[in-house]
Design an enzyme around this catalytic site. Structure first.
Site, PDB file in Angstrom:
ATOM      1  N   ARG A  49       5.534  22.497  -0.603  1.00  0.00           N
ATOM      2  CA  ARG A  49       6.298  21.254  -0.621  1.00  0.00           C
ATOM      3  C   ARG A  49       6.795  20.915   0.783  1.00  0.00           C
ATOM      4  NH1 ARG A  49      11.567  21.382  -1.265  1.00  0.00           N
ATOM      5  NH2 ARG A  49      11.545  23.047  -2.806  1.00  0.00           N
ATOM      6  N   TYR A 101       5.390  -7.327  -1.484  1.00  0.00           N
ATOM      7  CA  TYR A 101       4.741  -6.774  -2.670  1.00  0.00           C
ATOM      8  C   TYR A 101       5.766  -6.597  -3.791  1.00  0.00           C
ATOM      9  CZ  TYR A 101       3.100  -2.916  -5.623  1.00  0.00           C
ATOM     10  OH  TYR A 101       2.799  -2.115  -6.687  1.00  0.00           O
ATOM     11  N   ASP A 174       4.861  -2.564   6.765  1.00  0.00           N
ATOM     12  CA  ASP A 174       3.868  -2.137   5.781  1.00  0.00           C
ATOM     13  C   ASP A 174       2.503  -2.595   6.291  1.00  0.00           C
ATOM     14  OD1 ASP A 174       2.134  -1.839   3.620  1.00  0.00           O
ATOM     15  OD2 ASP A 174       3.666  -2.354   2.139  1.00  0.00           O
ATOM     16  N   LYS A 199      -5.019   2.844  -0.813  1.00  0.00           N
ATOM     17  CA  LYS A 199      -5.833   1.667  -0.559  1.00  0.00           C
ATOM     18  C   LYS A 199      -6.930   1.951   0.482  1.00  0.00           C
ATOM     19  CE  LYS A 199      -2.790  -0.284  -3.327  1.00  0.00           C
ATOM     20  NZ  LYS A 199      -1.636   0.604  -3.354  1.00  0.00           N
TER      21      LYS A 199
END
Length: 435
Positions: A49, A101, A174, A199
């Site tokens: 982690r 978004y 972004d 994406k």
């Protein structure tokens, strides 16, 4: 910035860096924990982690591509957004664009209103007085999305960063729609770049993940601490798959763009299309800025159909190469209805303010043969024309037609409600609770 070209950075991400057996393609480290040599003698890795070799290779490649000092790989694009917000306090103000978004909008508004994590000011960066709006807000952080989702509006990153410097505010951009191949916000003055690597960076629609790249090492170290603390770091398998996709980023983007340009030209000739939104068009309001700050116009585009919304399903049902689905940036072509899908978390008023109308469709143009994509769209428009001339949707049940027409576009052009529009284009019941 790295002296290597983007194609080389991407293609050689992690290549020939294996220290165990000199493997050319790096192995995937699925281990959760690592052996300590002795008490108090932890090595570079102790628990995955916190740190993982596979994830680190991806982070290093993304930092080099964006020209940043440090990158943190997260388990989703939204967790990358959440991570950046850890720099804010309840006394701070966050400025966001009015047309960001839908998922980001939902996160920002709910953290501000329900959790009081920060103060929120929404600004239309397309208005002439955006500077005075931001100066009045005195923000600690300014969030940009350019090109915007779904209307592809352009914001001048350099101008915003210059203003932010005077206000001692951080700028977060972004960069999901363009990828570092086509835009490098850090070079324009931004402090942080976020990506949904789901994406274009991964590019194959098989991994959900995100990343955050910082211009400043100290800020990166602080956010890495928060990523470990919150438990939002990415998995080793996801990093391995994303590295694999990253290596073909440049040639994929080139083909995406080539196809998109042909489709834009095709849509401009369609009588049933009222508006095409694409920064590559010379009459696009943000064309000059996009040309100055980008290395290409991307492969995302949107358009409004000049028909009653009840005929949308006829058009969508006729398509074979464009799949109706969420997301974007994969090698396959997708079509999306923002009002009922990606931006369904916005109410009708917010959608109207953002310019999201009931017949707005968004395309993520893939890398298929362009002749097949054009033929697919041509067939869709032929079916749409036939249905609209007949005055009766072929795909909607007859019992729904009257009520569906009654729930058509309001005076503002926004969708009146999810329930009303669902009669002409049903929502997925499993997803409505999430929105």
């Amino acid at each position: 910035m790295s002296q290597r070209h983007f194609a080389t950075i991407a293609a050689r991400a992690g290549i020939a860096q294996d220290t165990a057996h000199d493997a050319v393609t790096p192995p995937m480290y699925l281990t959760t924990t690592y052996r300590l040599k002795a008490l108090g003698q932890a090595g570079a890795y102790d628990y995955s982690r916190s740190n993982n070799p596979t994830r680190d290779l991806l982070a290093e490649a993304l930092a080099e591509l964006e020209g940043g000092a440090k990158a943190i790989v997260t388990n989703t694009g939204m967790s990358a957004c959440l991570l950046a917000l850890q720099l804010l306090t309840p006394a701070d103000t966050l400025v966001i664009p009015h047309d960001c978004y839908g998922g980001s909008y939902r996160l920002f508004t709910n953290l501000a209103e329900r959790k009081h994590s920060f103060k929120l000011v929404i600004v239309n960066f397309q208005q002439k007085d955006w500077v005075s709006q931001i100066e009045a807000a005195q923000p600690a952080m300014i969030w940009l999305e350019t090109p915007s989702n779904p209307l592809l509006q352009i914001t001048d990153i350099r101008a915003v960063c210059q203003l932010a410097k005077k206000l001692t505010a951080r700028v977060v951009v972004d960069n999901t729609f363009l990828s570092p191949v086509l835009q490098q916000p850090l070079a324009l003055g931004a402090d942080i770049v976020v990506h949904s690597t789901t994406k274009y960076i991964n590019g194959h629609s098989d991994v959900v993940a995100g990343a955050l790249i910082c211009a400043d090492q100290a800020v990166g170290d602080e956010l890495k601490w928060w990523a470990n603390c919150l438990g939002i770091t990415g998995a080793a398998f996801d990093a391995y798959m994303t590295l694999r996709g990253l290596r073909t980023l440049l040639p994929r983007m080139q083909q995406h763009q080539t196809n998109a340009e042909r489709i834009v030209a095709f849509l401009q000739q369609q009588p049933l299309v009222s508006n095409v939104y694409y920064p590559g068009l010379v009459d696009h309001p943000g064309h000059a800025i996009a040309k100055a700050q980008q290395q290409g116009f991307g492969a995302m585009l949107s358009f409004d159909l000049a028909v009653d919304p009840v005929f949308l399903q006829d058009f969508l049902d006729a398509l074979q190469c464009f799949t109706l689905a969420q997301s974007l940036g994969g090698i396959e072509s997708l079509i999306c209805h923002p009002g009922s899908m990606t931006h369904a978390s916005m109410d009708a008023s917010a959608q109207a303010t953002a310019g999201i109308g009931p017949t707005l469709l968004r395309l993520s143009v893939g890398i298929e043969a362009i002749d097949d994509l054009l033929a697919d769209l041509a067939h869709g428009f032929a079916v749409l024309e036939s249905a609209s001339r007949a005055g009766r949707p072929q795909s909607a049940p007859a019992t729904n037609q009257a009520s569906a027409k009654a729930s058509g576009p309001s005076a503002s052009g926004a969708i009146d409600s999810k329930q009303g529009f669902s009669q002409s284009l049903p929502l997925n019941p499993a997803l409505t609770a999430l929105w």
